[in-house]
Design a protein around this motif. Sequence first.
Motif, PDB file in Angstrom:
ATOM      1  N   GLY A 162     -54.352  41.723   4.871  1.00 38.64           N
ATOM      2  CA  GLY A 162     -55.394  41.576   5.876  1.00 38.64           C
ATOM      3  C   GLY A 162     -56.730  41.174   5.305  1.00 38.64           C
ATOM      4  N   THR A 163     -56.796  40.922   4.007  1.00 42.38           N
ATOM      5  CA  THR A 163     -58.054  40.523   3.391  1.00 42.38           C
ATOM      6  C   THR A 163     -58.175  39.008   3.405  1.00 42.38           C
ATOM      7  OG1 THR A 163     -57.046  40.468   1.190  1.00 42.38           O
ATOM      8  CG2 THR A 163     -58.049  42.552   1.905  1.00 42.38           C
ATOM      9  N   GLY A 164     -59.388  38.526   3.182  1.00 38.95           N
ATOM     10  CA  GLY A 164     -59.631  37.093   3.150  1.00 38.95           C
ATOM     11  C   GLY A 164     -60.096  36.572   4.493  1.00 38.95           C
ATOM     12  N   ALA A 165     -60.554  35.313   4.484  1.00 40.28           N
ATOM     13  CA  ALA A 165     -61.054  34.692   5.703  1.00 40.28           C
ATOM     14  C   ALA A 165     -59.914  34.464   6.686  1.00 40.28           C
ATOM     15  CB  ALA A 165     -61.731  33.364   5.358  1.00 40.28           C
ATOM     16  N   ALA A 180     -60.829  28.576   0.542  1.00 37.45           N
ATOM     17  CA  ALA A 180     -60.382  29.187  -0.710  1.00 37.45           C
ATOM     18  C   ALA A 180     -60.104  30.681  -0.550  1.00 37.45           C
ATOM     19  CB  ALA A 180     -61.433  28.972  -1.794  1.00 37.45           C
ATOM     20  N   ASP A 181     -60.739  31.296   0.456  1.00 33.34           N
ATOM     21  CA  ASP A 181     -60.630  32.742   0.645  1.00 33.34           C
ATOM     22  C   ASP A 181     -59.532  33.116   1.631  1.00 33.34           C
ATOM     23  OD1 ASP A 181     -61.505  35.389   0.101  1.00 33.34           O
ATOM     24  OD2 ASP A 181     -62.595  35.427   2.002  1.00 33.34           O
ATOM     25  N   ARG A 182     -58.724  32.138   2.038  1.00 31.90           N
ATOM     26  CA  ARG A 182     -57.684  32.454   3.025  1.00 31.90           C
ATOM     27  C   ARG A 182     -56.677  33.428   2.410  1.00 31.90           C
ATOM     28  NH1 ARG A 182     -56.740  27.435   0.900  1.00 31.90           N
ATOM     29  NH2 ARG A 182     -54.614  26.783   0.397  1.00 31.90           N
ATOM     30  N   PRO A 183     -56.069  34.266   3.250  1.00 33.58           N
ATOM     31  CA  PRO A 183     -55.125  35.266   2.728  1.00 33.58           C
ATOM     32  C   PRO A 183     -53.944  34.616   2.018  1.00 33.58           C
ATOM     33  CG  PRO A 183     -55.725  35.751   5.000  1.00 33.58           C
ATOM     34  CD  PRO A 183     -56.258  34.386   4.701  1.00 33.58           C
TER      35      PRO A 183
END
Length: 243
Positions: free
Chosen positions: A164-167, A150-153
């Motif tokens: 560049g944020t997220g897993a 769910a946290d993928r960019p």
Amino acid sequence: MDLRVLGDVPPDPFLGAADLFETEFSLEKPVHVRIREDPDERTWAGHYPDKHVLNVSRRAATSAMARELAVHEFSHMARYEEEHVSHVQSTEEALYLGLAGERVERRKLTQCYQIANHMKDIYADDITLSVVPSDKLLGFLESTLAAAVADRPTPPRPGSRPTGTGADPAITAVNAAFALALIERHDLASPDHRIYDLARVADGDAPNVEVDAFKRRFGSLGPDPTASDYRKALVSATRAYAI
């Protein structure tokens, strides 16, 4: 087990973990539990001439998984005391062999250490899953993978730069492979379990990492490899990911 909880957290989960662990295994050295404030570092074991140290974040120490996480770290300590090759092989040496002559960005190098830790975890969890029920660990693997997926960019809009944020999708795919390898190694879930759907999403998000290939790498680790075979497996996994 000589266990000392050093910190202002309830000791019950750690005492309970020690009782569970000692139904099948034992540790020669005493264990000191130290509470850390960094919530991103859940648990890790340190090994010293006179003791083991279970470092645990305050968040993890007061979570519903505290007992199971403690048993997992006791299992690492047991592997270290028995001098299992997975726990005495120098990770730095293997990474140097695998990446010699290559230019690898720092982020990828850090993730190679995570892959090496997964290979240690396979052997620690062979012990862990022999003394604790598997349902909470399966739920933990599922929720952790779901959060990473769910946290993928978010793909950037045309003309904009990625933040560049997220897993990182690549290491999320490797983490999914580890979870599936552990599940299949210990027959924890059927192929229609939701975690397989999450792993397929993780696989699709990381075109340069094949979940099935890394699952085979983790799953093919035999119970008692030689030092040479284990080093080769670690070097091979490192090169497959980083190069």
